[in-house]
Design a protein around this motif. Sequence first.
Motif, PDB file in Angstrom:
ATOM      1  N   VAL A   1       1.022  -1.088   0.095  1.00  0.00           N
ATOM      2  CA  VAL A   1       0.144   0.065   0.025  1.00  0.00           C
ATOM      3  C   VAL A   1       1.067   1.197   0.164  1.00  0.00           C
ATOM      4  CG1 VAL A   1      -1.561   1.138   1.472  1.00  0.00           C
ATOM      5  CG2 VAL A   1      -1.884  -1.293   1.182  1.00  0.00           C
ATOM      6  N   SER A   2       0.576   2.042  -0.963  1.00  0.00           N
ATOM      7  CA  SER A   2       1.264   3.420  -0.863  1.00  0.00           C
ATOM      8  C   SER A   2       0.524   4.519   0.054  1.00  0.00           C
ATOM      9  CB  SER A   2       1.048   4.022  -2.474  1.00  0.00           C
ATOM     10  OG  SER A   2       1.946   5.198  -2.367  1.00  0.00           O
ATOM     11  N   HIS A   3       1.394   5.009   0.965  1.00  0.00           N
ATOM     12  CA  HIS A   3       0.947   5.872   1.944  1.00  0.00           C
ATOM     13  C   HIS A   3       1.455   7.346   1.535  1.00  0.00           C
ATOM     14  CE1 HIS A   3      -0.327   2.849   4.861  1.00  0.00           C
ATOM     15  NE2 HIS A   3       0.789   2.186   4.172  1.00  0.00           N
ATOM     16  N   PRO A   4       0.543   8.324   1.653  1.00  0.00           N
ATOM     17  CA  PRO A   4       1.381   9.829   1.618  1.00  0.00           C
ATOM     18  C   PRO A   4       2.310  10.015   2.774  1.00  0.00           C
ATOM     19  CG  PRO A   4      -1.128   9.759   2.054  1.00  0.00           C
ATOM     20  CD  PRO A   4      -0.668   8.370   2.080  1.00  0.00           C
ATOM     21  N   GLU A   5       3.111  10.996   2.605  1.00  0.00           N
ATOM     22  CA  GLU A   5       4.197  11.298   3.370  1.00  0.00           C
ATOM     23  C   GLU A   5       3.807  11.488   4.773  1.00  0.00           C
ATOM     24  OE1 GLU A   5       7.185  14.791   3.072  1.00  0.00           O
ATOM     25  OE2 GLU A   5       7.222  13.679   1.197  1.00  0.00           O
ATOM     26  N   TRP A   6       2.606  12.203   5.225  1.00  0.00           N
ATOM     27  CA  TRP A   6       2.367  12.645   6.177  1.00  0.00           C
ATOM     28  C   TRP A   6       1.218  11.731   7.091  1.00  0.00           C
ATOM     29  CZ3 TRP A   6      -3.152  12.246   5.772  1.00  0.00           C
ATOM     30  CH2 TRP A   6      -3.538  12.236   4.489  1.00  0.00           C
ATOM     31  N   CYS A   7       1.083  10.579   6.382  1.00  0.00           N
ATOM     32  CA  CYS A   7       0.189   9.216   6.909  1.00  0.00           C
ATOM     33  C   CYS A   7       0.687   8.636   8.549  1.00  0.00           C
ATOM     34  CB  CYS A   7       0.009   8.260   5.896  1.00  0.00           C
ATOM     35  SG  CYS A   7      -1.149   6.957   6.347  1.00  0.00           S
ATOM     36  N   ALA A   8      -0.035   8.807   9.265  1.00  0.00           N
ATOM     37  CA  ALA A   8       0.535   7.967  10.607  1.00  0.00           C
ATOM     38  C   ALA A   8       0.621   6.441  10.366  1.00  0.00           C
ATOM     39  CB  ALA A   8      -0.538   8.222  11.686  1.00  0.00           C
ATOM     40  N   ARG A   9       0.258   6.005   9.386  1.00  0.00           N
ATOM     41  CA  ARG A   9       0.160   4.459   9.206  1.00  0.00           C
ATOM     42  C   ARG A   9      -0.325   3.745  10.373  1.00  0.00           C
ATOM     43  NH1 ARG A   9       4.278   7.045   7.378  1.00  0.00           N
ATOM     44  NH2 ARG A   9       4.823   7.175   5.161  1.00  0.00           N
ATOM     45  N   GLY A  10      -0.044   2.497  10.329  1.00  0.00           N
ATOM     46  CA  GLY A  10      -0.602   1.549  11.651  1.00  0.00           C
ATOM     47  C   GLY A  10      -1.994   1.727  11.538  1.00  0.00           C
ATOM     48  N   HIS A  11      -2.337   1.575  12.755  1.00  0.00           N
ATOM     49  CA  HIS A  11      -3.939   1.398  13.079  1.00  0.00           C
ATOM     50  C   HIS A  11      -4.738   2.726  12.712  1.00  0.00           C
ATOM     51  CE1 HIS A  11      -2.828   3.680  16.773  1.00  0.00           C
ATOM     52  NE2 HIS A  11      -4.054   3.956  16.708  1.00  0.00           N
ATOM     53  N   ALA A  12      -4.069   3.834  12.757  1.00  0.00           N
ATOM     54  CA  ALA A  12      -4.480   5.240  12.105  1.00  0.00           C
ATOM     55  C   ALA A  12      -5.119   5.311  10.792  1.00  0.00           C
ATOM     56  CB  ALA A  12      -3.616   6.412  12.466  1.00  0.00           C
ATOM     57  N   CYS A  13      -4.337   4.263   9.939  1.00  0.00           N
ATOM     58  CA  CYS A  13      -4.576   4.106   8.479  1.00  0.00           C
ATOM     59  C   CYS A  13      -5.143   2.695   8.199  1.00  0.00           C
ATOM     60  CB  CYS A  13      -3.273   4.149   7.845  1.00  0.00           C
ATOM     61  SG  CYS A  13      -3.152   3.943   5.973  1.00  0.00           S
ATOM     62  N   GLY A  14      -6.413   2.915   7.588  1.00  0.00           N
ATOM     63  CA  GLY A  14      -7.163   1.612   6.850  1.00  0.00           C
ATOM     64  C   GLY A  14      -8.276   2.151   6.381  1.00  0.00           C
ATOM     65  N   LEU A  15      -9.015   0.818   5.956  1.00  0.00           N
ATOM     66  CA  LEU A  15     -10.241   0.828   5.327  1.00  0.00           C
ATOM     67  C   LEU A  15     -10.494   1.937   4.074  1.00  0.00           C
ATOM     68  CD1 LEU A  15     -12.614   0.846   8.542  1.00  0.00           C
ATOM     69  CD2 LEU A  15     -12.156  -1.014   7.020  1.00  0.00           C
ATOM     70  N   GLY A  16      -9.359   1.890   3.382  1.00  0.00           N
ATOM     71  CA  GLY A  16      -9.183   2.674   2.399  1.00  0.00           C
ATOM     72  C   GLY A  16      -8.874   4.113   2.353  1.00  0.00           C
ATOM     73  N   GLU A  17      -8.680   4.648   3.780  1.00  0.00           N
ATOM     74  CA  GLU A  17      -8.209   5.965   3.966  1.00  0.00           C
ATOM     75  C   GLU A  17      -6.888   6.177   4.634  1.00  0.00           C
ATOM     76  OE1 GLU A  17     -11.519   7.570   6.123  1.00  0.00           O
ATOM     77  OE2 GLU A  17     -10.379   7.124   8.013  1.00  0.00           O
ATOM     78  N   HIS A  18      -6.064   7.175   4.539  1.00  0.00           N
ATOM     79  CA  HIS A  18      -5.050   7.340   5.273  1.00  0.00           C
ATOM     80  C   HIS A  18      -5.369   8.675   6.152  1.00  0.00           C
ATOM     81  CE1 HIS A  18      -2.295   4.987   2.379  1.00  0.00           C
ATOM     82  NE2 HIS A  18      -3.351   5.385   1.389  1.00  0.00           N
ATOM     83  N   ARG A  19      -4.770   8.277   7.406  1.00  0.00           N
ATOM     84  CA  ARG A  19      -4.947   9.482   8.355  1.00  0.00           C
ATOM     85  C   ARG A  19      -3.716  10.142   8.976  1.00  0.00           C
ATOM     86  NH1 ARG A  19     -10.214   9.320   9.725  1.00  0.00           N
ATOM     87  NH2 ARG A  19     -10.024  10.145  11.859  1.00  0.00           N
ATOM     88  N   ALA A  20      -3.375  11.316   9.047  1.00  0.00           N
ATOM     89  CA  ALA A  20      -2.255  11.823   9.965  1.00  0.00           C
ATOM     90  C   ALA A  20      -2.317  11.767  11.330  1.00  0.00           C
ATOM     91  CB  ALA A  20      -2.105  13.300   9.487  1.00  0.00           C
ATOM     92  N   ALA A  21      -1.215  11.862  11.956  1.00  0.00           N
ATOM     93  CA  ALA A  21      -1.272  11.845  13.501  1.00  0.00           C
ATOM     94  C   ALA A  21      -2.173  13.059  13.807  1.00  0.00           C
ATOM     95  CB  ALA A  21       0.062  11.944  14.010  1.00  0.00           C
ATOM     96  N   PRO A  22      -3.122  12.929  14.842  1.00  0.00           N
ATOM     97  CA  PRO A  22      -3.718  14.160  15.315  1.00  0.00           C
ATOM     98  C   PRO A  22      -3.020  15.232  15.752  1.00  0.00           C
ATOM     99  CG  PRO A  22      -4.523  12.215  16.093  1.00  0.00           C
ATOM    100  CD  PRO A  22      -3.034  11.785  15.697  1.00  0.00           C
ATOM    101  N   VAL A  23      -3.353  16.618  15.471  1.00  0.00           N
ATOM    102  CA  VAL A  23      -2.978  17.644  16.501  1.00  0.00           C
ATOM    103  C   VAL A  23      -3.743  18.283  17.282  1.00  0.00           C
ATOM    104  CG1 VAL A  23      -1.820  20.148  15.700  1.00  0.00           C
ATOM    105  CG2 VAL A  23      -1.390  18.011  13.920  1.00  0.00           C
ATOM    106  N   THR A  24      -3.379  18.539  18.393  1.00  0.00           N
ATOM    107  CA  THR A  24      -4.347  18.807  19.536  1.00  0.00           C
ATOM    108  C   THR A  24      -3.941  20.234  20.043  1.00  0.00           C
ATOM    109  OG1 THR A  24      -4.583  16.551  20.107  1.00  0.00           O
ATOM    110  CG2 THR A  24      -5.073  18.321  21.699  1.00  0.00           C
ATOM    111  N   LEU A  25      -5.088  21.181  20.306  1.00  0.00           N
ATOM    112  CA  LEU A  25      -4.876  22.374  20.823  1.00  0.00           C
ATOM    113  C   LEU A  25      -5.501  22.180  22.366  1.00  0.00           C
ATOM    114  CD1 LEU A  25      -4.420  25.270  21.163  1.00  0.00           C
ATOM    115  CD2 LEU A  25      -6.596  25.659  19.886  1.00  0.00           C
ATOM    116  N   ASP A  26      -4.830  22.278  23.335  1.00  0.00           N
ATOM    117  CA  ASP A  26      -5.587  22.106  24.401  1.00  0.00           C
ATOM    118  C   ASP A  26      -5.746  23.617  25.201  1.00  0.00           C
ATOM    119  OD1 ASP A  26      -6.298  21.898  27.167  1.00  0.00           O
ATOM    120  OD2 ASP A  26      -4.747  20.288  27.847  1.00  0.00           O
ATOM    121  N   ALA A  27      -6.853  23.841  25.162  1.00  0.00           N
ATOM    122  CA  ALA A  27      -7.321  25.433  25.661  1.00  0.00           C
ATOM    123  C   ALA A  27      -7.475  25.522  27.032  1.00  0.00           C
ATOM    124  CB  ALA A  27      -8.384  25.871  24.847  1.00  0.00           C
TER     125      ALA A  27
END
Length: 93
Positions: free
Chosen positions: A10-36
């Motif tokens: 499977v080809s992943h975009p550079e920013w893809c977090a891979r692993g369990h964050a990526c699957g079911l045909g989609e690619h997901r980056a690592a989440p970015v959190t703003l704690d207010a």
Amino acid sequence: MAWLDPTNNVSHPEWCARGHACGLGEHRAAPVTLDAGRRGVIVLTRVLAANGCQYVEIRTRIALTGGSEAAARRQLGHILCVLDALLHRLVRL
């Protein structure tokens, strides 16, 4: 630039977090959190859908400050109105 995972071809975009964050045909980056702090938290996650469209998933946790049920409902209504207006502004960009 894409990255090829040799374990499943499977080809992943550079920013893809891979692993369990990526699957079911989609690619997901690592989440970015703003704690207010006591006001709440906003979490953004970049997603590449199976159809090739990219979008951002936005999760929020906003503290409700109203002491009564009626006050909480008013605040929820206000939050929905503000988020709707913000979404309209962001989509126009």
